[in-house]
Scaffold this motif. Structure first.
Motif, PDB file in Angstrom:
ATOM      1  N   ARG A   1      -4.665  18.913   8.392  1.00 54.89           N
ATOM      2  CA  ARG A   1      -5.935  18.168   8.467  1.00 54.89           C
ATOM      3  C   ARG A   1      -5.939  16.928   7.577  1.00 54.89           C
ATOM      4  NH1 ARG A   1      -8.946  23.872   8.092  1.00 54.89           N
ATOM      5  NH2 ARG A   1      -9.120  24.323  10.326  1.00 54.89           N
ATOM      6  N   LEU A   2      -4.985  16.853   6.678  1.00 47.17           N
ATOM      7  CA  LEU A   2      -4.853  15.674   5.827  1.00 47.17           C
ATOM      8  C   LEU A   2      -3.631  14.835   6.195  1.00 47.17           C
ATOM      9  CD1 LEU A   2      -5.750  17.198   2.324  1.00 47.17           C
ATOM     10  CD2 LEU A   2      -7.231  15.887   3.860  1.00 47.17           C
ATOM     11  N   SER A   3      -3.091  15.051   7.373  1.00 48.77           N
ATOM     12  CA  SER A   3      -1.911  14.314   7.828  1.00 48.77           C
ATOM     13  C   SER A   3      -2.331  13.100   8.649  1.00 48.77           C
ATOM     14  CB  SER A   3      -1.030  15.229   8.690  1.00 48.77           C
ATOM     15  OG  SER A   3      -1.693  15.526   9.919  1.00 48.77           O
ATOM     16  N   PRO A   4      -1.434  12.138   8.865  1.00 54.73           N
ATOM     17  CA  PRO A   4      -1.793  10.942   9.640  1.00 54.73           C
ATOM     18  C   PRO A   4      -2.236  11.250  11.069  1.00 54.73           C
ATOM     19  CG  PRO A   4       0.238  10.561   8.416  1.00 54.73           C
ATOM     20  CD  PRO A   4      -0.087  12.022   8.267  1.00 54.73           C
ATOM     21  N   GLU A   5      -1.684  12.305  11.667  1.00 53.45           N
ATOM     22  CA  GLU A   5      -2.002  12.606  13.056  1.00 53.45           C
ATOM     23  C   GLU A   5      -3.119  13.633  13.215  1.00 53.45           C
ATOM     24  OE1 GLU A   5       0.987  13.093  11.704  1.00 53.45           O
ATOM     25  OE2 GLU A   5       2.280  11.522  12.531  1.00 53.45           O
ATOM     26  N   GLY A   6      -3.344  14.453  12.169  1.00 62.67           N
ATOM     27  CA  GLY A   6      -4.218  15.608  12.367  1.00 62.67           C
ATOM     28  C   GLY A   6      -5.564  15.542  11.680  1.00 62.67           C
ATOM     29  N   ASN A   7      -5.939  14.414  11.090  1.00 62.59           N
ATOM     30  CA  ASN A   7      -7.185  14.354  10.329  1.00 62.59           C
ATOM     31  C   ASN A   7      -8.390  14.074  11.227  1.00 62.59           C
ATOM     32  OD1 ASN A   7      -7.836  11.253  10.157  1.00 62.59           O
ATOM     33  ND2 ASN A   7      -5.627  11.431   9.785  1.00 62.59           N
ATOM     34  N   VAL A   8      -9.559  14.456  10.745  1.00 63.27           N
ATOM     35  CA  VAL A   8     -10.792  14.309  11.523  1.00 63.27           C
ATOM     36  C   VAL A   8     -11.222  12.847  11.617  1.00 63.27           C
ATOM     37  CG1 VAL A   8     -12.370  14.644   9.559  1.00 63.27           C
ATOM     38  CG2 VAL A   8     -13.106  15.277  11.869  1.00 63.27           C
ATOM     39  N   VAL A   9     -10.834  12.016  10.659  1.00 65.93           N
ATOM     40  CA  VAL A   9     -11.162  10.587  10.724  1.00 65.93           C
ATOM     41  C   VAL A   9     -10.537   9.975  11.967  1.00 65.93           C
ATOM     42  CG1 VAL A   9     -10.815   8.354   9.590  1.00 65.93           C
ATOM     43  CG2 VAL A   9     -11.442  10.349   8.233  1.00 65.93           C
ATOM     44  N   ARG A  10      -9.268  10.284  12.188  1.00 65.69           N
ATOM     45  CA  ARG A  10      -8.582   9.786  13.380  1.00 65.69           C
ATOM     46  C   ARG A  10      -9.199  10.354  14.646  1.00 65.69           C
ATOM     47  NH1 ARG A  10      -3.984  11.073  16.772  1.00 65.69           N
ATOM     48  NH2 ARG A  10      -2.902   9.125  17.356  1.00 65.69           N
ATOM     49  N   ALA A  11      -9.480  11.653  14.627  1.00 64.23           N
ATOM     50  CA  ALA A  11     -10.057  12.296  15.811  1.00 64.23           C
ATOM     51  C   ALA A  11     -11.405  11.670  16.165  1.00 64.23           C
ATOM     52  CB  ALA A  11     -10.207  13.797  15.562  1.00 64.23           C
TER      53      ALA A  11
ATOM     54  N   HIS B   1       0.833  -1.200   0.000  1.00 66.06           N
ATOM     55  CA  HIS B   1       0.000   0.000   0.000  1.00 66.06           C
ATOM     56  C   HIS B   1       0.871   1.255   0.000  1.00 66.06           C
ATOM     57  CE1 HIS B   1      -3.802  -2.065   0.580  1.00 66.06           C
ATOM     58  NE2 HIS B   1      -3.279  -2.771   1.573  1.00 66.06           N
ATOM     59  N   ALA B   2       0.333   2.330  -0.539  1.00 68.90           N
ATOM     60  CA  ALA B   2       1.017   3.618  -0.445  1.00 68.90           C
ATOM     61  C   ALA B   2       1.107   4.002   1.029  1.00 68.90           C
ATOM     62  CB  ALA B   2       0.238   4.679  -1.213  1.00 68.90           C
ATOM     63  N   PRO B   3       2.234   4.549   1.482  1.00 71.76           N
ATOM     64  CA  PRO B   3       2.381   4.897   2.901  1.00 71.76           C
ATOM     65  C   PRO B   3       1.326   5.892   3.383  1.00 71.76           C
ATOM     66  CG  PRO B   3       4.505   4.951   1.783  1.00 71.76           C
ATOM     67  CD  PRO B   3       3.472   4.801   0.718  1.00 71.76           C
ATOM     68  N   TRP B   4       0.971   6.858   2.552  1.00 72.66           N
ATOM     69  CA  TRP B   4      -0.067   7.829   2.916  1.00 72.66           C
ATOM     70  C   TRP B   4      -0.716   8.352   1.634  1.00 72.66           C
ATOM     71  CZ3 TRP B   4      -3.073   8.222   6.761  1.00 72.66           C
ATOM     72  CH2 TRP B   4      -3.788   9.387   7.032  1.00 72.66           C
ATOM     73  N   HIS B   5      -0.426   9.582   1.208  1.00 72.51           N
ATOM     74  CA  HIS B   5      -0.969  10.071  -0.053  1.00 72.51           C
ATOM     75  C   HIS B   5      -0.362   9.288  -1.215  1.00 72.51           C
ATOM     76  CE1 HIS B   5      -2.927  13.140   2.125  1.00 72.51           C
ATOM     77  NE2 HIS B   5      -1.945  14.016   2.188  1.00 72.51           N
ATOM     78  N   GLY B   6      -1.146   9.164  -2.288  1.00 72.61           N
ATOM     79  CA  GLY B   6      -0.699   8.415  -3.456  1.00 72.61           C
ATOM     80  C   GLY B   6      -1.390   7.061  -3.527  1.00 72.61           C
ATOM     81  N   TRP B   7      -0.976   6.246  -4.477  1.00 68.68           N
ATOM     82  CA  TRP B   7      -1.626   4.951  -4.638  1.00 68.68           C
ATOM     83  C   TRP B   7      -0.709   3.967  -5.345  1.00 68.68           C
ATOM     84  CZ3 TRP B   7      -2.002   3.557  -9.770  1.00 68.68           C
ATOM     85  CH2 TRP B   7      -1.941   4.602 -10.711  1.00 68.68           C
ATOM     86  N   THR B   8      -1.001   2.704  -5.122  1.00 64.84           N
ATOM     87  CA  THR B   8      -0.397   1.600  -5.860  1.00 64.84           C
ATOM     88  C   THR B   8      -1.555   0.708  -6.322  1.00 64.84           C
ATOM     89  OG1 THR B   8      -0.235   0.020  -4.029  1.00 64.84           O
ATOM     90  CG2 THR B   8       1.548   1.654  -4.227  1.00 64.84           C
ATOM     91  N   PRO B   9      -1.311  -0.228  -7.248  1.00 62.53           N
ATOM     92  CA  PRO B   9      -2.388  -1.152  -7.633  1.00 62.53           C
ATOM     93  C   PRO B   9      -2.979  -1.916  -6.457  1.00 62.53           C
ATOM     94  CG  PRO B   9      -0.615  -1.255  -9.236  1.00 62.53           C
ATOM     95  CD  PRO B   9      -0.121  -0.383  -8.117  1.00 62.53           C
TER      96      PRO B   9
END
Length: 390
Positions: free
Chosen positions: A184-194, A48-56
Motif C-alpha cells: 500500500r506504500l509502493s509506487p503501484e499499490g498506493n491509494v493516492v494512485r488508485a 528528488h528521492a526515487p521513492w521513500h527517503g528524502w534529499t534537500p
C-alpha cells in the motif's frame, strides 16, 4: 495578475519572510534547470528521492507552502483582530486560486503549442493533458488554508491538522483493501494512485502514470500538504505575538528541531515520501521550515543585517513570476533548435561542457547560470519598484 510596485511599509512585511521565500524559490529554479536530466548528470542532493527517503531538493516545495502559511498570518491579521470579514476577501481568494491553477494549465498549453510550432506535432491533444502540478497544488492548498484560517479557531485548526495527518496515514495504511502495508506504500499499490486513476484517469496524470506510477501532485496527497501551510500560519501567529527578538528565534529553532525529530521518528513506521506527501514528510519539512525561518529572522530582522537579505528579498517578492517564467523559458529552449541540437543543448555544450569536464559540475553550472539570469531580471524590476502579484 497585477504588475505594480509593492511599496510595502516596514511594518507590513517581515524581511526574513521575503528573504526565506526568495531562498526557497532560488532552490526551486536551481533544481528545475540542470544542464541534463539523465541519471549520473546531477549531484544526488539536487535530485528528488526515487521513492521513500528524502534529499534537500524534496524540502523545497513544502517550504514554499509553509512560507505561504506564514504570509497568511499577516494578510489575515485584521480579521483575527475582530474586523468583519469583507466579502471582497472571498473574491480575492477565489481569483488567486483560479489564476494559480490557470497558470499551471497554461504551462501545459505552452508546451503543447511549442511542440506544434517547432516539432510538427499534430495538435494540442487535450485528452492527455496533465491536470495537476506544482501551481495547481499551491492553488488548492491556498484556497483550503485561507478558508480554514478565516472561519476556524486555533483549537479547531489543531483538530483539523491532527485529523489530516492521522487520517491520511490511516488511508494509506488500510487502502486499497486486499493488500498489505508495504504494498500500500509502493509506487503501484498506493491509494493516492488508485484515487487519481479513478478520478483523473491515467492520461491526465504525470507521465500518464507510466514511468512515474503515482502523480506527485495527486488529489489525495494535497490534503496533508494543507498542514504545511497551517503550520506555517501558526508560526506567523507566534512571531506576531512574541515579536521579532532572540527569544522568538530560539523558540523557532528549538521547536523546529523537535518537529523535525518527530517526523524522522514517525518515518520509521510511515516512511518519509515526497511523492506520497506522507504525514512524516509534512512534519520533517515543516520543522526544517521553522529552523530556516528562525535563522533568517535572527540574521535579518533581529541582528539587523538587512543589506544581506536584499539579494534574496528581490526574488522573494516576485516568487511566482520567476517560477513561471523560468519554466516557460526552459520549455522554449528545449523546443527550439540550433543545428541538430535544441537551443538548450547547444548552449549547454558550447558554454559549459566544452569548458567543464565534470558532467555533474557542468550541469550545476548551467542551473546556477539560469538562476543568475533570472536574478538580474528581478534586480532590474526591483530597481523600478515593480512586482508581479498573483
Amino acid at each position: 495578475m497585477s504588475f505594480d510596485s509593492p511599496a510595502p511599509t516596514k511594518s507590513q512585511r517581515l524581511l526574513s519572510l521575503d528573504a526565506f521565500r526568495g531562498m526557497t524559490i532560488i532552490g526551486m529554479v536551481l533544481v528545475n534547470n540542470p544542464g541534463k536530466w539523465e541519471p549520473g548528470q546531477r549531484y544526488g542532493m539536487l535530485d528528488h528521492a526515487p521513492w521513500h527517503g528524502w534529499t534537500p531538493t524534496d524540502w523545497i516545495f513544502p517550504l514554499f507552502l509553509f512560507i505561504m502559511g506564514t504570509s497568511l498570518a499577516y494578510s489575515m491579521k485584521k480579521y483575527r483582530d475582530g474586523a468583519a470579514i469583507d466579502p471582497a476577501v472571498y473574491a480575492r481568494i477565489v481569483r488567486r486560486t483560479i489564476l494559480l491553477f490557470a497558470l499551471g494549465l497554461f504551462s501545459v498549453l505552452f508546451s503543447r503549442t511549442l511542440a506544434i510550432v517547432f516539432n510538427g506535432a499534430d495538435g494540442l491533444h487535450l485528452e492527455t493533458w496533465r491536470l495537476l502540478g506544482v501551481l495547481q497544488r499551491i492553488a488548492l492548498v491556498f484556497l483550503a488554508a485561507s478558508l480554514i484560517v478565516l472561519h476556524t479557531s486555533l483549537r479547531t485548526q489543531i483538530a483539523i491538522v491532527l485529523g489530516l495527518l492521522l487520517g491520511y496515514w490511516a488511508l494509506l495504511a488500510w487502502l486499497p483493501a486486499g493488500s498489505n502495508y508495504p504494498t500500500r506504500l509502493s509506487p503501484e499499490g498506493n491509494v493516492v494512485r488508485a484515487f487519481d486513476l479513478k478520478v483523473l484517469g491515467a492520461d491526465h496524470m504525470y507521465t500518464q502514470a507510466k514511468s512515474e506510477k503515482t502523480e506527485p501532485e495527486g488529489l489525495l496527497s494535497t490534503l496533508p500538504a494543507i498542514v504545511n501551510t497551517l503550520l506555517g500560519y501558526w508560526v506567523g501567529l507566534a512571531i506576531q505575538r512574541r515579536g521579532a527578538n532572540w527569544g522568538t528565534v530560539g523558540w523557532l529553532i528549538v521547536a523546529g528541531i523537535g518537529l523535525t525529530a518527530v517526523g524522522i521518528v514517525w518515518g520509521d513506521v510511515f516512511p518519509i515520501n515526497k511523492k506520497l506527501w506522507t504525514s512524516s514528510f509534512v512534519l520533517l519539512t515543516s520543522g526544517v521550515g521553522m529552523i530556516g525561518l528562525g535563522l533568517c529572522l535572527g540574521l535579518f530582522d533581529v541582528a539587523g543585517y538587512r543589506k544581506l537579505a536584499r539579494p534574496l528579498e528581490i526574488v522573494g517578492i516576485n516568487a511566482i513570476f520567476i517560477f513561471v517564467g523560468s519554466g516557460l523559458l526552459a520549455q522554449l529552449l528545449g523546443a527550439t533548435r540550433v543545428g541538430e541540437s535544441s537551443t538548450k543543448g547547444w548552449l549547454y555544450e558550447k558554454v559549459f561542457t566544452d569548458h567543464i569536464s565534470d558532467p555533474k559540475l557542468a550541469s550545476l553550472a548551467f542551473a546556477a547560470a539560469t538562476v543568475a539570469f533570472w536574478w538580474i531580471i528581478l534586480w532590474g524590476m526591483a530597481r523600478r519598484g515593480w512586482s508581479v502579484r498573483v
